[in-house]
Motif scaffolding. Sequence first.
Motif, PDB file in Angstrom:
ATOM      1  N   ASN A 103       0.776  -1.352   0.066  1.00 50.92           N
ATOM      2  CA  ASN A 103      -0.114   0.037  -0.196  1.00 50.92           C
ATOM      3  C   ASN A 103       0.831   1.114  -0.135  1.00 50.92           C
ATOM      4  N   ILE A 104       0.412   2.204  -0.743  1.00 53.64           N
ATOM      5  CA  ILE A 104       0.997   3.488  -0.621  1.00 53.64           C
ATOM      6  C   ILE A 104      -0.078   4.495  -0.271  1.00 53.64           C
ATOM      7  N   VAL A 105       0.080   5.218   0.815  1.00 52.95           N
ATOM      8  CA  VAL A 105      -0.955   6.238   1.314  1.00 52.95           C
ATOM      9  C   VAL A 105      -0.437   7.628   0.588  1.00 52.95           C
ATOM     10  N   LEU A 106      -1.391   7.889  -0.257  1.00 51.74           N
ATOM     11  CA  LEU A 106      -1.439   9.271  -0.692  1.00 51.74           C
ATOM     12  C   LEU A 106      -1.911  10.365   0.120  1.00 51.74           C
ATOM     13  N   GLU A 107      -2.974   9.934   0.977  1.00 49.72           N
ATOM     14  CA  GLU A 107      -3.640  10.977   1.923  1.00 49.72           C
ATOM     15  C   GLU A 107      -4.369  10.392   2.980  1.00 49.72           C
ATOM     16  N   LYS A 108      -4.077  10.938   4.241  1.00 48.06           N
ATOM     17  CA  LYS A 108      -4.546  10.558   5.600  1.00 48.06           C
ATOM     18  C   LYS A 108      -4.856  11.736   6.422  1.00 48.06           C
ATOM     19  N   THR A 109      -6.121  12.049   6.385  1.00 44.76           N
ATOM     20  CA  THR A 109      -6.291  13.273   6.894  1.00 44.76           C
ATOM     21  C   THR A 109      -7.665  13.220   7.599  1.00 44.76           C
ATOM     22  N   HIS A 134      -6.833   7.716   1.435  1.00 44.31           N
ATOM     23  CA  HIS A 134      -6.736   7.707   0.037  1.00 44.31           C
ATOM     24  C   HIS A 134      -5.314   6.763  -0.201  1.00 44.31           C
ATOM     25  N   GLN A 135      -5.441   5.538  -0.609  1.00 42.94           N
ATOM     26  CA  GLN A 135      -4.390   4.683  -1.008  1.00 42.94           C
ATOM     27  C   GLN A 135      -4.228   4.108  -2.304  1.00 42.94           C
ATOM     28  N   LEU A 136      -3.011   3.725  -2.848  1.00 44.25           N
ATOM     29  CA  LEU A 136      -2.730   2.723  -3.994  1.00 44.25           C
ATOM     30  C   LEU A 136      -2.624   1.454  -3.359  1.00 44.25           C
ATOM     31  N   ARG A 137      -3.385   0.420  -3.870  1.00 47.11           N
ATOM     32  CA  ARG A 137      -3.016  -0.987  -3.770  1.00 47.11           C
ATOM     33  C   ARG A 137      -2.445  -1.740  -4.843  1.00 47.11           C
ATOM     34  N   TYR A 138      -1.362  -2.221  -4.318  1.00 44.63           N
ATOM     35  CA  TYR A 138      -0.538  -3.122  -5.248  1.00 44.63           C
ATOM     36  C   TYR A 138      -0.680  -4.490  -4.931  1.00 44.63           C
ATOM     37  N   ALA A 139      -0.381  -5.244  -6.209  1.00 42.49           N
ATOM     38  CA  ALA A 139      -0.383  -6.630  -6.197  1.00 42.49           C
ATOM     39  C   ALA A 139       0.850  -6.946  -6.807  1.00 42.49           C
ATOM     40  N   ASP A 146      -7.306   2.002  -6.799  1.00 45.65           N
ATOM     41  CA  ASP A 146      -6.921   3.264  -6.459  1.00 45.65           C
ATOM     42  C   ASP A 146      -8.188   3.380  -5.597  1.00 45.65           C
ATOM     43  N   GLU A 147      -8.051   3.653  -4.048  1.00 43.75           N
ATOM     44  CA  GLU A 147      -8.858   3.419  -3.020  1.00 43.75           C
ATOM     45  C   GLU A 147      -9.302   4.806  -2.153  1.00 43.75           C
ATOM     46  N   VAL A 148     -10.270   5.304  -1.853  1.00 46.25           N
ATOM     47  CA  VAL A 148     -10.560   6.213  -1.283  1.00 46.25           C
ATOM     48  C   VAL A 148     -11.770   5.534  -0.111  1.00 46.25           C
ATOM     49  N   ASN A 199      -6.403   9.567 -12.736  1.00 48.43           N
ATOM     50  CA  ASN A 199      -5.723   8.493 -12.885  1.00 48.43           C
ATOM     51  C   ASN A 199      -4.530   8.299 -12.396  1.00 48.43           C
ATOM     52  N   ASN A 200      -4.464   7.335 -11.311  1.00 47.75           N
ATOM     53  CA  ASN A 200      -3.117   7.345 -10.566  1.00 47.75           C
ATOM     54  C   ASN A 200      -2.484   5.975 -10.732  1.00 47.75           C
ATOM     55  N   PHE A 201      -2.823   5.215 -11.867  1.00 45.34           N
ATOM     56  CA  PHE A 201      -2.221   3.941 -12.233  1.00 45.34           C
ATOM     57  C   PHE A 201      -1.026   3.912 -12.953  1.00 45.34           C
ATOM     58  N   ASP A 202      -0.361   5.055 -13.077  1.00 43.05           N
ATOM     59  CA  ASP A 202       1.171   4.957 -13.764  1.00 43.05           C
ATOM     60  C   ASP A 202       1.050   4.149 -15.190  1.00 43.05           C
ATOM     61  N   THR A 203      -0.039   4.571 -15.776  1.00 42.90           N
ATOM     62  CA  THR A 203       0.074   4.059 -17.282  1.00 42.90           C
ATOM     63  C   THR A 203      -0.097   5.085 -18.221  1.00 42.90           C
ATOM     64  N   SER A 204       0.605   4.862 -19.451  1.00 47.93           N
ATOM     65  CA  SER A 204       0.460   5.845 -20.610  1.00 47.93           C
ATOM     66  C   SER A 204      -0.530   5.623 -21.629  1.00 47.93           C
TER      67      SER A 204
END
Length: 264
Positions: A103-109, A134-139, A146-148, A199-204
């Motif tokens: 998990n990478i937390v983008l926002e916790k407030t 707000h965090q990004l979930r990885y496998a 992309d979860e809020v 789009n926070n999925f790091d795709t082009s």
Amino acid sequence: MKPKFISISESIIEKIKSGELQPGDKIPSENELIKNFKVSNTTARKSLLEIESKGWAQRIKGKGTFVLNRTEDHHILRTLGSIDSTRRGFNESLRAEGFNPKNIVLEKTILQHGISSEISGKHFIMEGPVLKIHQLRYADDTIIKDEVKYISLKLCPKINMMSTEISYFKVYEDKYRHKITDVKQTLSASILEPDSSDNNFDTSRRLPVFVLDSAVVSQPDKVLEIEKSYYRGDKYKFAIVANPEYKDEEMHHGKEPKKSHNLR
């Protein structure tokens, strides 16, 4: 004649192949095999080891043995209506399927004002203060969700002090003793443009996504959690349980059980 442990392992593997047991599902425990097949603990243990050695499942210490994700395209299957999966939580479900979650937390407030969400034509209102996560979930190394989440600090005080990797659903039940009465969800589809601020999925490239809107409600009609998340459309598949699980006490008291489609 085949050894008994081989016959047992083959019967369970057949259930996995047929789809009766899905990736992330827990297979019968050693004690359950002893009871169901009338065998010794040695035979039951060898059966589980045989399933694991063939790559169909893996054992997680203290949790049990779970079906691995062996789909060729590595799609992650999630089932609407699976309360067990919901309680297990996102990270534990991925580990059960053989993925390495991160998990990478983008926002916790903390928001002092309340929020609301419309789901299936009904408004769900949560009074402040509210914890926003707000965090990004990885496998493994791929962002798949992309979860809020918005969680009521009024109903779950100090939950902001806990790790974001927990199963919140389980915490609501076990720590805060809330009785979950309903989980309302809608699942829709959308396309995210590569340059979109959403789009926070790091795709082009343009990315198809599933959009989940949900609300977790406890007695007496208190909103514990509101969620809006994006699931990668090229990494997920969804199924529906025809016979959702119902709480035993509802059946024992002769009440008409409520249907809920639960997803994590």
